[in-house]
Design an enzyme around this catalytic site. Structure first.
Site, PDB file in Angstrom:
ATOM      1  N   GLU A 120       1.080  -1.091   0.085  1.00 20.03           N
ATOM      2  CA  GLU A 120      -0.020  -0.237   0.008  1.00 20.03           C
ATOM      3  C   GLU A 120       0.748   1.253  -0.058  1.00 20.03           C
ATOM      4  OE1 GLU A 120      -3.559   2.140   2.683  1.00 20.03           O
ATOM      5  OE2 GLU A 120      -2.402   0.457   3.493  1.00 20.03           O
ATOM      6  N   ASP A 143       1.717   0.934   5.462  1.00 19.18           N
ATOM      7  CA  ASP A 143       2.558  -0.264   5.184  1.00 19.18           C
ATOM      8  C   ASP A 143       3.932   0.016   4.448  1.00 19.18           C
ATOM      9  OD1 ASP A 143      -0.084  -1.100   6.031  1.00 19.18           O
ATOM     10  OD2 ASP A 143      -0.677  -1.853   4.142  1.00 19.18           O
ATOM     11  N   ASP A 181      -0.795  -1.724   8.387  1.00 20.89           N
ATOM     12  CA  ASP A 181      -1.720  -1.244   9.231  1.00 20.89           C
ATOM     13  C   ASP A 181      -3.133  -1.952   9.308  1.00 20.89           C
ATOM     14  OD1 ASP A 181      -3.156  -0.753   7.045  1.00 20.89           O
ATOM     15  OD2 ASP A 181      -2.835   1.673   7.074  1.00 20.89           O
ATOM     16  N   ASP A 223      31.820  -9.973  -1.620  1.00 22.52           N
ATOM     17  CA  ASP A 223      32.882  -9.373  -0.986  1.00 22.52           C
ATOM     18  C   ASP A 223      33.085  -8.026  -0.741  1.00 22.52           C
ATOM     19  OD1 ASP A 223      35.836  -9.837  -0.216  1.00 22.52           O
ATOM     20  OD2 ASP A 223      36.312  -8.951  -2.119  1.00 22.52           O
ATOM     21  N   VAL A 224      33.828  -7.792   0.274  1.00 25.06           N
ATOM     22  CA  VAL A 224      34.034  -6.355   0.649  1.00 25.06           C
ATOM     23  C   VAL A 224      35.370  -5.933   0.784  1.00 25.06           C
ATOM     24  CG1 VAL A 224      33.454  -4.610   2.706  1.00 25.06           C
ATOM     25  CG2 VAL A 224      31.912  -6.333   2.237  1.00 25.06           C
ATOM     26  N   GLU A 238      37.814  -4.154   2.602  1.00 18.42           N
ATOM     27  CA  GLU A 238      37.813  -3.301   3.896  1.00 18.42           C
ATOM     28  C   GLU A 238      39.004  -2.236   3.928  1.00 18.42           C
ATOM     29  OE1 GLU A 238      36.553  -7.719   5.136  1.00 18.42           O
ATOM     30  OE2 GLU A 238      37.701  -6.731   3.637  1.00 18.42           O
ATOM     31  N   ASN A 279      43.586  -6.510   0.972  1.00 19.69           N
ATOM     32  CA  ASN A 279      42.065  -7.217   0.865  1.00 19.69           C
ATOM     33  C   ASN A 279      42.351  -8.599   0.336  1.00 19.69           C
ATOM     34  OD1 ASN A 279      39.115  -6.797   1.057  1.00 19.69           O
ATOM     35  ND2 ASN A 279      39.326  -7.102  -1.032  1.00 19.69           N
ATOM     36  N   GLY A 316      37.872 -11.144   3.671  1.00 20.96           N
ATOM     37  CA  GLY A 316      38.725 -10.313   4.609  1.00 20.96           C
ATOM     38  C   GLY A 316      39.778  -9.681   4.212  1.00 20.96           C
ATOM     39  N   HIS A 319     102.991   8.512 126.305  1.00 22.32           N
ATOM     40  CA  HIS A 319     102.622   7.674 127.610  1.00 22.32           C
ATOM     41  C   HIS A 319     101.226   7.146 127.818  1.00 22.32           C
ATOM     42  CE1 HIS A 319     101.417  11.374 129.582  1.00 22.32           C
ATOM     43  NE2 HIS A 319     100.906  10.723 130.329  1.00 22.32           N
ATOM     44  N   ASP A 358     107.178  13.262 124.084  1.00 20.28           N
ATOM     45  CA  ASP A 358     105.900  12.472 124.604  1.00 20.28           C
ATOM     46  C   ASP A 358     104.659  12.780 123.623  1.00 20.28           C
ATOM     47  OD1 ASP A 358     104.095  11.358 126.089  1.00 20.28           O
ATOM     48  OD2 ASP A 358     104.204  12.662 127.693  1.00 20.28           O
ATOM     49  N   SER A 364      96.247  13.738 130.850  1.00 13.63           N
ATOM     50  CA  SER A 364      97.358  13.442 129.773  1.00 13.63           C
ATOM     51  C   SER A 364      96.951  13.285 128.431  1.00 13.63           C
ATOM     52  CB  SER A 364      98.061  12.221 130.312  1.00 13.63           C
ATOM     53  OG  SER A 364      98.775  12.373 131.673  1.00 13.63           O
TER      54      SER A 364
END
Length: 687
Positions: A60, A68, A113, A131-132, A134, A149, A153, A475, A528, A630
């Protein structure tokens, strides 16, 4: 149905992270129910990001998706919020909306809804692990130096001479462990003068042989370290630690500390710490070993040998206390000790102190007292005094004593010898006022003749001339070398004698010129005179004190007509003996008067008696001494004395007839013998 959904969700949460998955709205592809709130926590393995994409979206529509919606969150942050109907913009792809995050966790929340006017089928979404990188996908690089890379990984690496820390992200320099042992050298930060490494802690040590201290010399221009922040904290810092001393931390452009640092230690630790921010060129300094000096004082109140401007390791000095000070170790005192300059810059025996000498309490003296000084340390003064009026100081000026440096109480005249209180001689406590002769004379008090000694057997007299000496006629003692004597009593009644002092003879000395003969046949009384040494000293007082000895000048030669005093317990004209002391005055007479008197024995005339210059004739008709007197003193006043003072001019010796003239031993002629005998026999005899 809700129970089934909840259980499936819990099972999904507890499962291991997966590389991909599907998420569908409730009842998909049917219409989703009203009032629903459901969330999905997506997790892929670490090292991967998440790619979330929707292939169907029918929710919708409302402003800001308020009714929605499906909400996507990553790390608590909203990545997006979807509602309405969407179709793919690419005819070759079914994806209508997608999200990609570099994190391995993602949350999807679906909310509806209470009512929907139309039938909405919800959404279908899928996620996959991607794949990325990084090293590039994040705002902050995870590595301090090199980031590498790989699928799932990354890892960090360091330039040459660096090492990777335990966190596997930061690089540092292996700059610890270096120990410098030479007496001179240079130490610098890593890469100096190029920028030093970040995130490092460098620990160096300079370790010299004992007895040397490390001296650091720094130039200001050789120091450039990241400056302190606004709070004064050094992000990068150089610190010196020597024992319990710390120098620093130092930072900034130009060395802020002293350019020369004497560490007083043979070991110096150098700590250089840096953070990950700004790096400068660093620092360098020179050092050298200097013999550790010891202070120029081991203890106060002393002087040193040898005297030097500076004392260093292994120097030995002799410490001598100043006069009046001593070193006390236990109960033993000394005036000097040796001390060695040690490797730690401290003197050995430094706990020893030169303290003021303590002379202790002054010793008491017989017949005297001593003041209690305020204290007994070096320089203190005390005074002695004698029991007056019966004793006086034998040496003038011997009253004051000072605590000397050798620990003795010292007088200027006597040194360490104690003063001596000797009896005052010749001064009776009550002067004699009678004029009567002793032969029938008047009763008197012993206070008028305190020198009078009573010999009990044979009944006779004597004169006390010192605290341990009695002078009497030879004496009196020729037949009894252990006479019993008393002093201090006017009455010789046995019960009264206890009021006086009994004297015990230790030894009798009869003049060597005295000729011993039968008493009934004696005609020669020359020399004496005798001395009796007492076993114990006599205590002086008002009833007991000695008579003075005569001097040797002509002033002590009695002239005819001079008056003298006699006393005793001898015969009177009415009694053979008396028990109460009697006294009288009588004049000196010419010697021929004594020679003219006829004796009581008609068979023996006076011409047969020996008369010498060692005799004094005194008395007159009715004025005389007699039997029992004496040995008593014929006392005359000391010449040229303002206060009446008496000396023993003669000793009662003999007479032709009582009540006439009598013969007295001339004491002056025996002064040398008296003094010599007393001096040679001052110590107690040894049996």
């Amino acid at each position: 149905m809700w129970c089934i959904v909840l259980l499936s969700l819990l099972a999904w949460v507890d499962a291991e992270p997966t590389m991909y998955g599907e998420i569908l709205s409730p009842n998909y592809p049917q219409a989703y129910p009203n009032e629903v709130e459901k969330s999905w926590d997506i997790e892929v393995p670490e090292g991967y990001g998440i790619h979330l994409y929707f292939t169907h979206l029918d929710i919708e529509l409302s402003e800001n998706c308020a009714y929605d919606s499906v909400q996507i969150k990553s790390g608590g942050r909203e990545e997006g919020k979807l509602c309405g109907q969407k179709t793919s913009k690419n005819p070759k792809s079914a994806v209508v909306e997608e999200f990609q995050v570099p994190y391995n966790k993602l949350q999807v929340i679906f909310t509806s809804d209470f009512s929907n006017e139309e039938r909405f089928t919800g959404f279908a979404a899928y996620y996959v692990a991607v794949d990325v990188n990084e090293c590039t996908d994040f705002a902050d690089s995870p590595c301090s130096h090199f980031c590498n890379n790989y699928i799932g990984g990354y890892f960090c690496s360091c330039p040459p001479e660096y090492f990777l820390h335990e966190d596997k992200k930061n690089c540092g320099v292996n700059c610890s462990g270096d120990v410098f042992t030479t007496l001179i050298g240079e130490v610098a930060s890593p890469n100096y003068p190029n920028p030093y490494p970040e995130n490092s802690r460098c620990d160096y040590q300079i370790l010299l042989e004992e007895g040397f201290q490390v001296v650091v010399t720094m130039r200001r221009e050789d120091f450039d370290v990241e400056p302190a922040d606004s709070g004064g904290h050094c992000p990068d810092s150089l610190i010196f630690v020597a024992g319990n001393q710390q120098f620093g931390p130092y930072c900034g452009n130009g060395f802020p500390g002293p350019l020369t640092i004497e560490t007083k230690s043979n070991a110096l630790n150098i700590i250089f710490q840096t953070d990950e921010t700004e790096q400068k060129k660093g620092w360098k300094f020179r050092y050298h070993g200097d013999p550790i000096p010891c202070p120029k004082e081991v203890t106060a109140n002393s002087f040193w040998e040898p005297e030097k401007a500076k004392y260093v390791f292994k120097d030995v000095v002799k410490i001598t206390c100043l006069d009046g000070f001593e070193v006390v170790q236990g109960t033993v005192g000394s005036t000097s000790f040796y001390s060695t300059c040690q490797s730690n810059g401290k003197w050995s025996n430094s706990k020893l102190r030169c303290q003021p000498v303590d002379c202790g309490s002054p010793e008491p003296i017989p017949h005297g007292k001593v003041e209690d000084p305020e204290h007994t340390l070096f320089g203190s003064v005390t005074r002695y005094s004698c029991e007056q009026p019966y004793y006086y100081m034998e040496t003038d000026g011997s009253e004051e004593y000072r605590c000397a440096g050798n620990g003795s109480w010292v007088n200027e005249l006597l040194g360490a010898e104690l003063p001596k209180c000797v009896p005052v001689c010749g001064i009776p406590s009550e002067p004699f006022k009678g004029m009567q002769r002793i032969f029938g004379g008047i009763i008197t008090k012993i206070e008028s003749f305190p020198w009078q000694v009573f010999f009990q057997n044979p009944r006779a007299g004597g004169a006390l001339i010192d605290e341990q000496w009695v002078l009497t006629a030879a004496h009196v003692v020729e037949g009894n070398r252990e006479p019993v004597m008393y002093v201090g009593s006017s009455s010789v009644v046995t019960s009264h004698l206890a009021n006086g002092q009994m004297l015990t003879a230790e030894r009798v000395f009869i003049h060597p010129g005295w000729e011993e003969q039968d008493a009934s046949e004696r005609k020669n009384f020359d020399n004496d005179i005798a001395l009796v040494r007492l076993k114990d000293p006599v205590k002086m007082g008002p009833t007991v004190s000695p008579i003075c000895l005569p001097g040797t000048s002509s002033d002590y030669d009695p002239s005819v007509g001079d008056l003298g005093l006699i006393s005793g317990w001898g015969r009177t004209n009415t009694k053979d003996h008396v028990v109460k002391l009697r006294g009288a005055k009588l004049p000196v007479a010419p010697s021929d008067k004594c020679q003219e008197i006829k004796g009581t024995n008609p068979r023996i005339g006076t011409s047969s008696f020996v008369f010498t210059d060692n005799m004094i004739c005194a008395g007159g008709r009715g004025v005389d001494s007699c039997n029992g007197d004496s040995g008593g003193a014929f006392a005359m006043q000391v010449p040229n004395e303002e206060t009446p003072k008496f000396y023993v001019a003669g000793l009662v010796s003999w007479g032709p007839q009582c009540g006439t003239y009598g013969i007295y031993t001339r004491v002056k002629n025996y002064i040398d013998w008296i003094r010599e005998t007393m001096q040679q026999n001052s110590a107690p005899s040894v049996d």
